[in-house]
Design an enzyme around this catalytic site. Structure first.
Site, short mmCIF file in Angstrom:
data_model
loop_
_atom_site.label_atom_id
_atom_site.label_comp_id
_atom_site.label_asym_id
_atom_site.label_seq_id
_atom_site.Cartn_x
_atom_site.Cartn_y
_atom_site.Cartn_z
N LYS A 238 -0.69 4.71 4.51
CA LYS A 238 -1.50 3.86 5.34
C LYS A 238 -0.79 3.37 6.55
CE LYS A 238 -3.64 -0.61 4.86
NZ LYS A 238 -4.91 -0.31 5.36
N HIS B 90 1.11 -1.28 -0.03
CA HIS B 90 0.14 0.00 0.01
C HIS B 90 0.81 1.15 0.02
CE1 HIS B 90 -3.05 -2.88 1.28
NE2 HIS B 90 -4.01 -1.86 0.90
#
Lengths: 248, 248, 248, 248
Positions: free
Chosen positions: A145, A141
């Site tokens: 995040k 990600h």
């Protein structure tokens, strides 16, 4: 033709859902709910549950957890099936809503992830785990995040673990490079600028490997799943169903 | 034409090196060393250093650490350059051999990894790290490999760390799924049956990513590197060089 | 501190470059060119070459091919180095501008691709091709891209072909599934909705493989390359240079 | 406990099957067939159908197409189910054997590919194609493979085409880099030294992608599928079944 009532008209997801449904011939939004009627849209927007004077086949909800429970109750009590995309409903709320759906003979679908590629990936991973007990999950990600691993990675590890018919042969070893072991499945999380969201499940067995990888480029990936849910929620059993999986 | 003396004629690597050189027109093995002369080969095999009565341009060594030091000393003292593929020589031994090479004006090349794809991957990773400080290493090996991460992964993390010109933006977070942090580079190790050995370096930056992946299918991948080393060790500076990198 | 004159202030790239440079301490835009002064920006915008009354270290051009030549001429004749990101300049125009740059002792950099990951990928591919003559290029773009293969894929195939020191062993065979053969390098183009732009070069040799993959998620990937070009164009030789490669 | 009669004892596959079954507690080879009894094995080996004096639950056949038909006929007529791994049986032969199986109330399983990862990949691809009509197949094999694309790639394209519920959006364009179009699915074949065999199916849709990849490292990958077929052929309907898919 399926008629839809959209709760959360002016949120990020709501706006995108309205745009998408405007382009689908068999889906029509007949009314919406929002704290205030910000922009002009092609259907009436109500600012409270009390004000609503239309009905629909399906209530589609992209609001906030504190609103979603009352919204869903309203829908189920007024003859509508419900698709809840709002995240964060407690297990208690989900269960209570299931009872209400049951009592009204309506179908309630709560969906943690509308990306069809992610749901298929989990389904395929569960099937493959029956034959290949050795599996690892690698997700990547964007670097903003904050949690690791992702909810989808955790859910995938659980499904793999439940589907296994044999123990994996690869040893744990305890080395930090071997990742986080969830349900005896090593999970690795990469965080890199530029990336959006992707997840891969890798299986290995004597002489062969199988990997299943899903990439989300942007929010538009959820729209096909929302359309599917709105169209087919009425084919589900009465009461609560969790996950788009039931429709795929 | 380069003449070669091969130490470790009947080991796994030695046999493969002999077979490979038999097929290369510009490389000729003129003699070999082995504890005992097991099979008939196309060149004389000596069972001790004292017995050797031929010389060559290059001494190529695939023996054991306890033998390799004396072997290399013999080679460097008898007018040969040396390529050492034997792993496990101590830092002290390496340094001492470098001094002997220097004294004899010979070139000594010690090679931890002969796979050209692995050496190029490390070279490219070091270059990319100058522009992309955010990088993660993901290696996968067969489930019998007991250590994690691999030596190549560790070496790659070190090279990336040294080459960076900026700090990476992705936070550590401490979560076990984020892998082992070596020199501020997260390293992830997968262990799966079926796999042989592979390693990937993944870089991410605003709006883009770059990844470099190397797969070793079998031991034959080392042969091109051995041939290169034998052919070009004489182009290296006098004294000790470590790593095939210097020739690529 | 490097001062910049930006031509094409209100185009898609121009707006993004202005935003990026506003965030870089060592780059300052001191003036811009645009057909009309649309929005208010932090520097003076001129609507014709004749009207310009400021100078800068570097002229950065993201306009149209029919304007870029006259723009670059103006810049080189007024004591500025030039970085041209405008695509579509003819070979003749490029050559003529090189002569003007030479005459003025200025550096002119024409950049077909500012994505550093793409430029590194090509550089690495050219290096790897020296050792691994067998290579294939696989690119994937969104389904709206009308040409196939991409310009980057073609350029990569050419670089691989030029760098090879041996002939590849894989046969052509003529089967359509073997892709388009450019300079004896098979090139495969995928077109899929959802995808943005990515390219991979895959090398295979006895027992090993090496692959280098680049993904562009969005236009922001060009900004690091633009900043690099603006900062370092003055380190290039006088006259014409093509490609960011020269600075990496 | 399942008893097995193995035809083709001393072929490459036969030897590996014998070794594998020796390690499985619930599978016992009670006899074998071979043109001549080359080596000593743990079960009686017959050199002609006429000489066979044992029976088994399952006849497993890894011979040659010219022998396999008569072999299977013998098995089905002597109370055995049959698993045929021999490739190259004609459609006529397959159909005729199906009739014989039916007449004897036996199950006949003909298996083109025993790699479970390949069979699952095809199954998953067919499922995903229901939701994602845009798909491309990319296979890679060693450079000695003479045909392109592979049989598995062709079969996968056919399955995708049959499973689609919508037309793909990506245009054909006719460019050679777009690969071979089989059943409206672009198929790309890479041929590289070092590679063994692998195949990937890539799906793209608005904002997301899904890919499923299978790698065969060596022949050992077939053994789990052979064991599965031998164990479960008796759960199949009477008559002919093609493909391991029916058991997964």
């Amino acid at each position: 033709m399926t008629t839809v009532f959209l709760a959360g008209v002016f949120g990020k997801m709501g706006r995108q859902v309205a745009r998408m449904m405007a382009g689908e011939k068999d889906l029509t939004i007949v009314g919406g709910l929002a704290p205030e009627a910000k922009d002009k849209v092609a259907f009436p927007v109500f600012t409270s549950l009390a004000a609503i004077n239309v009905s629909a086949d399906v209530w589609v909800d992209f609001t906030l957890p504190q609103a979603a429970r009352a919204n869903a109750e309203y829908a189920l009590n007024h003859g509508m099936n419900a698709v809840i995309g709002t995240s964060g409903l407690s297990a208690d709320d989900q269960e209570a809503l299931g009872v209400i759906a049951q009592g009204n003979e309506q179908s309630l679908l709560i969906v943690p992830n509308f990306a069809i590629s992610a749901v298929l990936m989990m389904q395929f991973a569960a099937k493959a785990a029956k034959y290949f007990p050795d599996a690892e999950v690698v997700e990547a990600h964007h670097s903003d995040k904050l949690d690791a691993p992702s909810g989808t990675a955790k859910a995938t590890a659980k499904l793999i673990s439940e589907a296994r018919t044999k123990k994996p042969v690869a040893p744990h070893q305890g080395a930090p490079a071997r990742g986080e072991w969830l349900d005896d499945v090593p999970v690795h999380a990469l965080r890199l600028p530029g990336y959006v969201a992707q997840e891969e499940v890798v299986f290995g067995a004597a002489g062969e490997s199988l990997s299943i990888k899903q990439v989300s480029f942007d929010r538009s990936s959820f729209m096909a799943g929302v359309a599917l849910a709105a169209r087919q929620v009425d084919t589900l059993p009465v009461g609560l169903t969790v996950g788009l999986d039931a429709l795929l």
